[in-house]
Design a protein around this motif. Sequence first.
Motif, mmCIF file in Angstrom:
data_model
loop_
_atom_site.group_PDB
_atom_site.id
_atom_site.type_symbol
_atom_site.label_atom_id
_atom_site.label_comp_id
_atom_site.label_asym_id
_atom_site.label_seq_id
_atom_site.Cartn_x
_atom_site.Cartn_y
_atom_site.Cartn_z
ATOM 1 N N ASN A 79 28.165 -4.281 68.471
ATOM 2 C CA ASN A 79 27.050 -5.233 68.601
ATOM 3 C C ASN A 79 27.214 -6.462 67.728
ATOM 4 O O ASN A 79 27.866 -6.409 66.690
ATOM 5 C CB ASN A 79 25.725 -4.550 68.204
ATOM 6 C CG ASN A 79 25.440 -3.322 69.034
ATOM 7 O OD1 ASN A 79 25.608 -2.198 68.571
ATOM 8 N ND2 ASN A 79 25.030 -3.519 70.256
ATOM 9 N N TYR A 82 23.496 -10.482 63.489
ATOM 10 C CA TYR A 82 23.887 -10.948 62.164
ATOM 11 C C TYR A 82 22.870 -10.606 61.077
ATOM 12 O O TYR A 82 23.211 -10.602 59.891
ATOM 13 C CB TYR A 82 24.145 -12.462 62.206
ATOM 14 C CG TYR A 82 25.538 -12.809 62.700
ATOM 15 C CD1 TYR A 82 26.174 -12.016 63.644
ATOM 16 C CD2 TYR A 82 26.217 -13.912 62.215
ATOM 17 C CE1 TYR A 82 27.446 -12.320 64.093
ATOM 18 C CE2 TYR A 82 27.494 -14.226 62.650
ATOM 19 C CZ TYR A 82 28.108 -13.420 63.598
ATOM 20 O OH TYR A 82 29.369 -13.717 64.025
ATOM 21 N N GLU A 83 21.644 -10.280 61.471
ATOM 22 C CA GLU A 83 20.640 -9.863 60.497
ATOM 23 C C GLU A 83 21.039 -8.551 59.812
ATOM 24 O O GLU A 83 20.458 -8.171 58.801
ATOM 25 C CB GLU A 83 19.283 -9.674 61.194
ATOM 26 C CG GLU A 83 18.579 -10.960 61.579
ATOM 27 C CD GLU A 83 19.003 -11.543 62.924
ATOM 28 O OE1 GLU A 83 20.116 -11.218 63.395
ATOM 29 O OE2 GLU A 83 18.228 -12.314 63.506
ATOM 30 N N THR A 172 13.279 -14.526 66.305
ATOM 31 C CA THR A 172 13.425 -13.148 65.819
ATOM 32 C C THR A 172 12.594 -12.983 64.552
ATOM 33 O O THR A 172 12.291 -13.968 63.860
ATOM 34 C CB THR A 172 14.924 -12.887 65.511
ATOM 35 O OG1 THR A 172 15.643 -12.941 66.739
ATOM 36 C CG2 THR A 172 15.176 -11.549 64.847
ATOM 37 N N ARG A 225 13.841 -7.690 73.399
ATOM 38 C CA ARG A 225 14.823 -8.776 73.297
ATOM 39 C C ARG A 225 15.008 -9.422 74.666
ATOM 40 O O ARG A 225 14.696 -8.834 75.693
ATOM 41 C CB ARG A 225 16.135 -8.256 72.732
ATOM 42 C CG ARG A 225 16.830 -7.109 73.460
ATOM 43 C CD ARG A 225 17.827 -7.468 74.539
ATOM 44 N NE ARG A 225 18.928 -8.324 74.246
ATOM 45 C CZ ARG A 225 20.100 -7.924 73.752
ATOM 46 N NH1 ARG A 225 20.318 -6.667 73.450
ATOM 47 N NH2 ARG A 225 21.074 -8.797 73.610
ATOM 48 N N SER A 236 20.808 -14.190 74.310
ATOM 49 C CA SER A 236 19.912 -13.033 74.478
ATOM 50 C C SER A 236 19.381 -12.586 73.113
ATOM 51 O O SER A 236 19.827 -11.590 72.532
ATOM 52 C CB SER A 236 20.670 -11.916 75.197
ATOM 53 O OG SER A 236 20.940 -12.304 76.528
ATOM 54 N N LYS A 238 17.377 -11.143 69.977
ATOM 55 C CA LYS A 238 16.866 -9.780 69.732
ATOM 56 C C LYS A 238 15.587 -9.781 68.888
ATOM 57 O O LYS A 238 15.304 -10.745 68.179
ATOM 58 C CB LYS A 238 17.935 -8.978 68.993
ATOM 59 C CG LYS A 238 19.207 -8.800 69.809
ATOM 60 C CD LYS A 238 20.282 -8.111 68.998
ATOM 61 C CE LYS A 238 21.453 -7.732 69.909
ATOM 62 N NZ LYS A 238 22.500 -7.043 69.159
HETATM 63 N N1 MTE Z 1 19.825 -11.976 68.218
HETATM 64 C C1 MTE Z 1 19.637 -12.014 66.886
HETATM 65 N N2 MTE Z 1 18.374 -12.022 66.407
HETATM 66 N N3 MTE Z 1 20.673 -12.058 65.999
HETATM 67 C C2 MTE Z 1 21.974 -12.089 66.437
HETATM 68 O O1 MTE Z 1 22.898 -12.145 65.600
HETATM 69 N N4 MTE Z 1 23.482 -12.094 68.372
HETATM 70 C C3 MTE Z 1 23.618 -12.567 69.741
HETATM 71 C C4 MTE Z 1 22.586 -11.926 70.681
HETATM 72 N N5 MTE Z 1 21.268 -11.911 70.068
HETATM 73 C C5 MTE Z 1 22.211 -12.053 67.849
HETATM 74 C C6 MTE Z 1 21.084 -11.972 68.712
HETATM 75 C C7 MTE Z 1 24.974 -12.347 70.258
HETATM 76 S S1 MTE Z 1 26.173 -13.346 69.608
HETATM 77 C C8 MTE Z 1 25.228 -11.436 71.233
HETATM 78 S S2 MTE Z 1 26.798 -11.348 71.934
HETATM 79 C C9 MTE Z 1 24.192 -10.502 71.719
HETATM 80 O O2 MTE Z 1 22.987 -10.598 70.980
HETATM 81 C C10 MTE Z 1 24.714 -9.085 71.604
HETATM 82 O O3 MTE Z 1 23.787 -8.165 72.113
HETATM 83 P P1 MTE Z 1 24.161 -6.596 72.098
HETATM 84 O O4 MTE Z 1 24.508 -6.239 70.700
HETATM 85 O O5 MTE Z 1 22.958 -5.861 72.625
HETATM 86 O O6 MTE Z 1 25.349 -6.434 73.019
#
Ligand code: MTE
Length: 319
Positions: A79, A82-83, A172, A225, A236, A238
């Motif tokens: 996954n 970054y948090e 987020t 998300r 996308s 989260k």
């Molecule tokens: N959302 C948050 N809050 N923080 C993140 O670092 N990373 C993004 C996205 N949403 C991210 C995020 C990136 S770079 C990707 S590729 C996808 O989440 C990965 O989702 P997954 O881990 O469910 O495959």
Amino acid sequence: MLIRKPNDIRPSEITSEANYLNRRDFIRASAIAGGSIISSGAIGAIMPNSRLAPLENISKSFLSTNEIPNSFEDISTYNNFYEFGLRKSDPAANATSLKPRPWSIKVSGHAEKKGVFDFDEFMKPFDLEERIYRMRCVEAWSMVIPWVGISLAEVVKHYQPTSKAKYISFETLEDREQMPGQKGWSLDWPYREGLTIEEATNPLTILAVGLYGKVIPNQNGAPIRLVVPWKYGFKSIKSIVSIKFMSSQPKTSWNMANPYEYGFYANVNPKVNHPRWSQARERRIGGGIFDKKRETLIFNGYGEHVAHLYKDFNLQRNF
Ligand code: MTE
């Protein structure tokens, strides 16, 4: 007041879980027959509060791909979040500190209906669907994921945006205790993303709350998300706490961090290379070392649903 003890209640008066579920199915079937399923939100998503609990009353979506989904293991251990750290294995290891309940979502900006809603209340007007989507990361890997979610178009309709609402921005949670990665400098927190209102109301766009029929794991963005399958994964966002209807283009985390590498639109496009690598091909996670790289498809293969949104666009410039 007469209180009946359990042994005064005849077995025929007790509704078993199976009957209760059948009754919900019956109500759903009647609602579909009456054409009211979309507008009335007659069933409503019921969200269990425990980790990986099964979700009820999920309908299948015709928008799903027939490709074989990645394993739950692949999806929940490789996954970007970054948090919780910068390595792919960090979110699964560290996201246990995230508390997806109690959770509230603020809806604000140019809309008739606004407010701060408890997550369960937020979910009630909507119905759960399983959408098996191809997902493509900007780092040139891909997965097929059986999401469970609600239609963002239905959410938008529910909150009644005004004519000034041209974009939606999402944020987020910002909480350094629950999200230890926010103590570092990697991004300007909170994580932010945005869509045009046309993108947000496209039938493909969902807010996901589950994976493989169960409550979504923390590392995948619990409790809710965004999922936009024709865009690179970073769109996308989260663990959403804020949804705002805006008149101008919102700031987005990756564009703020490096506008040269990450645009606002971020449509999957084999012809627009990332400045440091090609986007023409991709590697399917879980395919093993002998799995050949595959050609990247324009709009991640969802062109028939979304190409019209960008017909007057220069996709090289609006990347
Ligand atoms: N959302 C948050 N809050 N923080 C993140 O670092 N990373 C993004 C996205 N949403 C991210 C995020 C990136 S770079 C990707 S590729 C996808 O989440 C990965 O989702 P997954 O881990 O469910 O495959």
